[in-house]
Design an enzyme around this catalytic site. Structure first.
Site, short mmCIF file in Angstrom:
data_model
loop_
_atom_site.label_atom_id
_atom_site.label_comp_id
_atom_site.label_asym_id
_atom_site.label_seq_id
_atom_site.Cartn_x
_atom_site.Cartn_y
_atom_site.Cartn_z
N GLU A 95 49.16 32.65 39.22
CA GLU A 95 50.16 33.72 39.17
C GLU A 95 51.08 33.63 37.96
O GLU A 95 51.51 34.63 37.39
CB GLU A 95 51.00 33.73 40.45
CG GLU A 95 50.28 34.27 41.67
CD GLU A 95 49.39 33.25 42.36
OE1 GLU A 95 49.18 32.15 41.81
OE2 GLU A 95 48.89 33.56 43.46
N ALA B 25 44.62 39.02 45.03
CA ALA B 25 44.89 40.45 45.16
C ALA B 25 43.79 41.27 44.49
O ALA B 25 43.23 40.86 43.48
CB ALA B 25 46.24 40.78 44.54
N GLY C 14 46.08 34.54 45.58
CA GLY C 14 46.14 34.85 47.01
C GLY C 14 44.94 34.30 47.75
O GLY C 14 45.03 33.98 48.94
N GLU D 292 45.86 30.88 48.57
CA GLU D 292 46.91 30.91 49.59
C GLU D 292 46.30 31.17 50.97
O GLU D 292 46.73 30.60 51.98
CB GLU D 292 47.97 31.96 49.24
CG GLU D 292 48.81 31.54 48.04
CD GLU D 292 49.88 32.55 47.67
OE1 GLU D 292 49.49 33.70 47.33
OE2 GLU D 292 51.07 32.23 47.73
#
Ligand code: NAD
Length: 696
Positions: A127, A63, A104, A107
């Site tokens: 995270e 992010a 992210g 991911e």
């Protein structure tokens, strides 16, 4: 298409290049760019496969923190939608990972069908460090490509693994030694030639070794033990269990539900607060980021005691040559021997290579002449805590140090301006308040004197980062930010003993609440004589400040703590574990009789409130006086220097969490209790309470 993702086609392979420096944060523009590029590649009949690549420095850091708490962060397409599009792609997608893929970013790579990586690439789902969990399918996909136990480890610790380990585990399909893009293209062309299509992770199965139920029971017990106070790791275990037991879409729903819950916990809010707080401390309103800095190539430390030795190690660890200067041969030898012993301990624990120890020792020179500070770009004074001694050294240094050298003092309580005034260059004088052990503790309070030049401040802030510290700026006052607040906290801890608590009860209540160590264990460790010296001075300087005399009684018996084997606790020889001491109970009982206090039983909650609100109340004064620039700086001081639990977010954040009005109400109640006159609500605290506002 947005510039944040570039699109080109080579040899029938679409190349989507992420281009959002510095770390390819998945901001809105980049997300949109990737989505459009995926669509374009899908629609182009000439394209047979797709490569997703970042820069050499970063595939993607996840992010974009610049968009946190802005509407852009929630604007479609979401990362989730991009990954759905990847899953839906009829053409195989290869992630080419250089630098790192974090959060992210990883991911996104897990949404690809194949992954190749540069040898030095790092992969992580960190995270958990922000009190949350990977929320874009990470908890469901990772255990489907690597062993479940390894996936759990990566996600509950948040620590990165290198590409090679990723290859062993199955997270990376191929390591590309040469040019990453060329390697990825070759890989993609080979896939096409071999007729290999998309290989979606969601279609794979996650299976732990052995019996799944027993596996997760054991995992839960282990994680619970390792992460007391933190809810996220257990939620991650639950998500991975869902990945094993439920169909993919059901598991993903479970992940979403638990993610939403975690985001709203006080713990996660606190951890995110600390994350941003750390990035704030070097932002000084009147010292712009581009302020020119002086070069620090060589350092000198005056005094090779507890602090001087640790500070010298910090410089050597950062590769900066440093000369340690002592007054007496014997003290110098002792200091150097301690440094050597500390390094040797680290080597024997396997945390430092012998050759690295040798390199560091070689950077540490020594001398008995202050004149040898003449080449240093910074001199850090760490001699006895006496104004006359320090002033004398600064007066001499003024005649010795080269023009432009920074003259720093490690004083914990003395007035930096008075020290600076003995030189003809007060603009070059600054406080660098390291914490003990200085080679370990991350906090560095930087004390900005009235005349400290801006470039001296900027240079010292930068140096703090080079030394791997968290530099926090404080104005000049007795105790600076951390110790000034601590005095009020210790004052309450002592009053609690007066009233009937025992050291073990106070320490127990505070450690159960989350502190690394209670005040009495801490005092025994630091040496009770240190506080005694400060109090003796205070009795003269500030006769109005009321202290319990109980700590004096303890010291009068020679109970200086660990080093004497007795203090607020008893220590078996060679053992640092504190045990309750019946002798202390007797001293306490006698003292209560002397002051006419009938002991009462004090609940743990009151202990925590009194100690924590004493911190926040003094913190509010420090903020109001401008000693600290912002509430989050105060929080950072406690987190990095005083063993404050990160999941509570620091004393000011904790007051915000409880509600400043509630803190005020409690203080008003304490005003009516024992030594109530010592409680005076800070005007800023009262104001925030009235306005319904927070400190942060
Ligand atoms: P220490 O007594 O362990 O060491 C002081 C050293 O300075 C001694 O080795 C002494 O021989 C040397 N010294 C004295 N006069 C000197 C001179 N004229 N020239 C060269 N060397 C001289 O003390 P310490 O605990 O290391 O504390 C040093 C400073 O750091 C103090 O100002 C203290 O307040 C501050 N400080 C201490 C701590 C802590 O936890 N100990 C933490 C933060 C700051």
């Amino acid at each position: 298409m947005s510039d944040a993702a570039q699109y080109s086609v080579r040899d029938g392979i679409a190349v989507i290049t992420l281009n959002n420096p510095p770390v390819n944060g998945l901001g809105h523009a980049l997300r949109s760019g990737i989505m459009q590029a995926l669509q374009q590649a899908g629609a182009d009949p000439g394209v047979k496969a797709i490569v997703l690549i970042g820069s050499a420095k970063a595939f993607s850091g996840g992010a974009d923190i610049r968009e946190f708490n802005t509407p852009k962060s929630a604007m479609p397409p979401s990362l989730h939608q991009i990954i759905e599009a990847q899953d839906a792609s009829a053409k195989p997608i290869v992630a080419a990972i250089g630098g790192f893929a974090m959060g992210g970013g990883l991911e996104l790579a897990l949404g690809c069908h194949y992954r190749v990586a540069a040898p030095k690439a790092q992969l992580a789902l960190p995270e958990v460090k922000l009190g949350i969990l990977p929320g874009a399918g990470g908890t469901q996909r990772l255990p489907r490509v690597i062993p479940v136990a390894e996936a759990l480890k990566m996600m509950t610790t948040g620590n990165p693994i290198p590409a090679e380990k990723g290859k062993q585990l199955g997270l990376v399909d191929e390591i590309v030694a040469g040019d990453l893009l060329e390697g990825a293209l070759t890989y993609a062309i080979r896939l096409v030639a071999e007729g290999k299509g998309p290989r979606r992770i969601r279609d794979l199965k996650a299976r732990p070794e052995g019996d799944a139920k027993a596996f997760f029971e054991a995992a839960r017990a282990e994680v619970a033990k390792a992460s007391k106070g933190y809810p996220a790791p257990l939620e991650i275990v639950a998500c991975v269990e869902a990945a094993v037991n439920l169909p993919f879409d059901e598991g993903q729903k479970e992940e979403r539900r638990r993610f939403e819950q975690l985001v709203n916990t006080a713990e996660s809010k606190a951890l995110r607060h600390m994350f941003f707080a750390e990035r704030q401390t070097t932002k000084i309103p009147d010292v712009p980021e581009d302020t020119p800095v002086r070069e620090i190539r060589k350092a000198a430390i005056v005094g090779a005691g507890t602090m001087g030795g640790g500070i010298a190690m910090s410089f050597a660890n950062a590769g900066i040559p440093v000369t340690v200067i002592e007054a007496k041969q014997e003290a110098l030898e002792r200091g150097l021997a301690t440094i050597r012993k500390n390094y040797a301990n680290t080597v024997s624990k396997g945390r430092l290579k012998q050759e690295d120890m040798d390199k560091r020792m070689a950077l540490i020179g020594s001398s008995l002449k202050l004149e040898d500070a003449k080449d240093a770009d910074i001199v850090v004074e760490a001699v006895f805590e006496r104004m006359d001694v320090k002033q004398e050294i600064f007066r001499k240094l003024d005649g010795i140090a080269k023009t432009g050298a920074i003259l720093a003092t490690n004083t914990s309580t003395l007035d930096v301006d008075q020290i600076a005034a003995t030189t003809r260059r007060p603009q070059d004088v600054i406080g660098t308040h390291f914490f003990s052990p200085a080679n370990v503790m991350r906090l560095l309070e930087i004390v900005r004197g009235a005349k400290t030049a801006k470039d001296v401040l900027a240079t010292t802030l930068k140096l703090g980062k080079t030394l791997k510290k968290v530099p926090v700026v404080s104005g000049v006052c007795d105790g600076f930010i951390g110790n000034r607040m601590l005095e009020k906290y210790v004052q309450q801890a002592m009053f609690l003993l007066d009233e009937g608590a025992t050291p073990q009860q106070v320490d127990g209540a505070l450690t159960r609440w989350g502190l690394a160590m209670g005040p009495f264990t801490m005092s025994d460790m630091a040496g009770n004589d240190i506080g005694w010296e400060v109090r003796k001075r205070r009795y003269q300087e500030r006769p109005h400040m009321v202290y319990s005399r109980i700590a004096d009684r303890i010291c009068e018996q020679g109970r200086f703590g660990q080093k004497t084997g007795t203090g607020f606790y008893l220590y078996e020889p060679g053992n640092r574990k504190p045990s309750p001491d019946p002798e202390v109970d007797k001293i306490l009982a006698a003292y209560r009789k002397e002051i006419g206090v009938t002991p009462r039983s004090i609940p743990d909650a009151e202990i925590v409130e009194r100690c924590m609100y004493a911190l926040a109340n003094e913190g509010a004064r420090i903020l109001e006086e401008g000693i600290a620039l912002r509430a989050s700086d105060i929080d950072m001081v406690y987190l990095t220097g005083y063993g404050y639990p990160p999941y509570r977010g620091g004393p000011m954040f904790y007051a915000d969490t409880v509600g400043v009005a509630n803190v005020l109400a409690a203080i008003e109640k304490f005003q009516k209790g024992y030594q109530g006159a010592q409680w005076k609500p800070a005007p800023l605290l009262a104001k925030r309470a009235r306005e319904g506002k927070t400190f942060n």
